[in-house]
Design an enzyme around this catalytic site. Structure first.
Site, mmCIF file in Angstrom:
data_model
loop_
_atom_site.group_PDB
_atom_site.id
_atom_site.type_symbol
_atom_site.label_atom_id
_atom_site.label_comp_id
_atom_site.label_asym_id
_atom_site.label_seq_id
_atom_site.Cartn_x
_atom_site.Cartn_y
_atom_site.Cartn_z
ATOM 1 N N HIS A 28 0.844 -1.196 0.000
ATOM 2 C CA HIS A 28 0.000 0.000 0.000
ATOM 3 C C HIS A 28 0.876 1.241 0.000
ATOM 4 O O HIS A 28 1.935 1.271 0.617
ATOM 5 C CB HIS A 28 -0.953 0.026 1.203
ATOM 6 C CG HIS A 28 -0.277 -0.195 2.510
ATOM 7 N ND1 HIS A 28 0.096 -1.449 2.959
ATOM 8 C CD2 HIS A 28 0.118 0.671 3.478
ATOM 9 C CE1 HIS A 28 0.677 -1.346 4.133
ATOM 10 N NE2 HIS A 28 0.712 -0.063 4.477
ATOM 11 N N HIS A 61 1.013 5.136 1.036
ATOM 12 C CA HIS A 61 0.386 6.162 1.876
ATOM 13 C C HIS A 61 0.475 7.509 1.165
ATOM 14 O O HIS A 61 1.555 7.887 0.695
ATOM 15 C CB HIS A 61 1.142 6.333 3.197
ATOM 16 C CG HIS A 61 1.088 5.169 4.124
ATOM 17 N ND1 HIS A 61 0.219 5.108 5.195
ATOM 18 C CD2 HIS A 61 1.801 4.019 4.172
ATOM 19 C CE1 HIS A 61 0.423 3.988 5.870
ATOM 20 N NE2 HIS A 61 1.374 3.302 5.262
HETATM 21 P P1 AMP Z 1 1.489 0.299 7.454
HETATM 22 O O1 AMP Z 1 1.828 0.617 8.866
HETATM 23 O O2 AMP Z 1 2.365 0.962 6.435
HETATM 24 O O3 AMP Z 1 1.335 -1.199 7.221
HETATM 25 O O4 AMP Z 1 0.070 0.949 7.204
HETATM 26 C C1 AMP Z 1 -1.125 0.269 7.397
HETATM 27 C C2 AMP Z 1 -2.170 1.328 7.519
HETATM 28 O O5 AMP Z 1 -3.426 0.707 7.327
HETATM 29 C C3 AMP Z 1 -2.202 2.000 8.888
HETATM 30 O O6 AMP Z 1 -1.971 3.398 8.734
HETATM 31 C C4 AMP Z 1 -3.598 1.681 9.412
HETATM 32 O O7 AMP Z 1 -4.170 2.768 10.100
HETATM 33 C C5 AMP Z 1 -4.355 1.367 8.138
HETATM 34 N N1 AMP Z 1 -5.480 0.445 8.301
HETATM 35 C C6 AMP Z 1 -5.474 -0.749 8.937
HETATM 36 N N2 AMP Z 1 -6.698 -1.323 8.850
HETATM 37 C C7 AMP Z 1 -7.475 -0.485 8.130
HETATM 38 C C8 AMP Z 1 -8.829 -0.503 7.706
HETATM 39 N N3 AMP Z 1 -9.643 -1.517 7.999
HETATM 40 N N4 AMP Z 1 -9.294 0.554 6.989
HETATM 41 C C9 AMP Z 1 -8.486 1.579 6.694
HETATM 42 N N5 AMP Z 1 -7.190 1.671 7.054
HETATM 43 C C10 AMP Z 1 -6.679 0.645 7.778
#
Ligand code: AMP
Ligand code: ZN
Length: 138
Positions: A98, A100
Site C-alpha cells: 500500500h 500512503h
Molecule cells: P502500514 O503501517 O504501512 O502497514 O500501514 C497500514 C495502515 O493501514 C495504517 O496506517 C492503518 O491505520 C491502516 N489500516 C489498517 N486497517 C485499516 C482498515 N480496515 N481501513 C483503513 N485503514 C486501515
C-alpha cells in the site's frame, strides 16, 4: 489467507473508498496521520513494495499523481508525503502492498526522521561502496 486489505477489496471489511478501477482501490486510512490520509492498494495481493511487479508499481505511481493533488485540494493542504513502509521494523503492519498519501501542514507536529548526526571519517565512502557493490549484483 486473512488479509485486512484483501477483505477491503472484497467488501468483507467496510472502507471509505475515494477511487477505484479494475486494478486499484484508494480509501481513507482508518487511523490517519492527518485527515484525508489515503491508501492506494492493488486489488491483487502482494506482500510489499519489493514483491510487487514493476508494471503494478508504475501504474500505482501514475495513479498517485492523480490522487495526491486531489487529496491536497480537498484537505487544503500545501504538501504531502508518499511512503511505502517495507517490513515490520519499518512500520509495515499490513502485509498487502500500500502507498500512503499523507497531507501535511506547517507545524503539524509529524517530524518524520530523527537522523543520526553524521558519518565518521571514511565511513560515508565505505558505506557507499558496500551499497554500490550490491546494486551492481542486482
Ligand atoms: P502500514 O503501517 O504501512 O502497514 O500501514 C497500514 C495502515 O493501514 C495504517 O496506517 C492503518 O491505520 C491502516 N489500516 C489498517 N486497517 C485499516 C482498515 N480496515 N481501513 C483503513 N485503514 C486501515
Ligand atoms: Zn491482501
Amino acid at each position: 489467507m486473512d488479509c485486512v486489505f484483501c477483505n477491503i477489496v472484497s467488501w468483507k471489511t467496510p472502507s471509505q473508498r475515494v477511487y477505484e478501477d479494475d486494478s486499484f482501490i484508494a480509501f481513507l486510512d482508518i487511523n490517519p496521520v492527518n485527515f484525508g490520509h489515503t491508501l492506494i492498494i492493488p486489488r491483487e495481493h502482494y506482500a510489499n513494495f519489493t514483491e510487487t511487479p514493476n508494471e503494478v508499481l508504475c501504474d500505482m505511481t501514475v495513479l498517485a499523481k492523480k490522487i495526491a493533488p486531489a487529496v491536497l485540494e480537498a484537505m487544503s493542504a500545501p504538501a504531502y508525503n508518499v511512503t511505502f513502509n517495507v517490513g515490520t521494523e519499518a512500520g509495515q503492519a499490513v502485509h498487502h502492498v500500500h502507498m500512503h498519501i499523507i497531507p501535511r501542514y506547517a507545524d503539524d507536529g509529524h517530524k518524520l526522521w530523527h537522523g543520526r548526526s553524521g558519518y565518521a571519517e571514511g565511513e560515508m565512502g565505505s558505506t557507499a561502496k558496500k551499497i554500490k557493490e550490491k546494486i551492481r549484483n542486482k
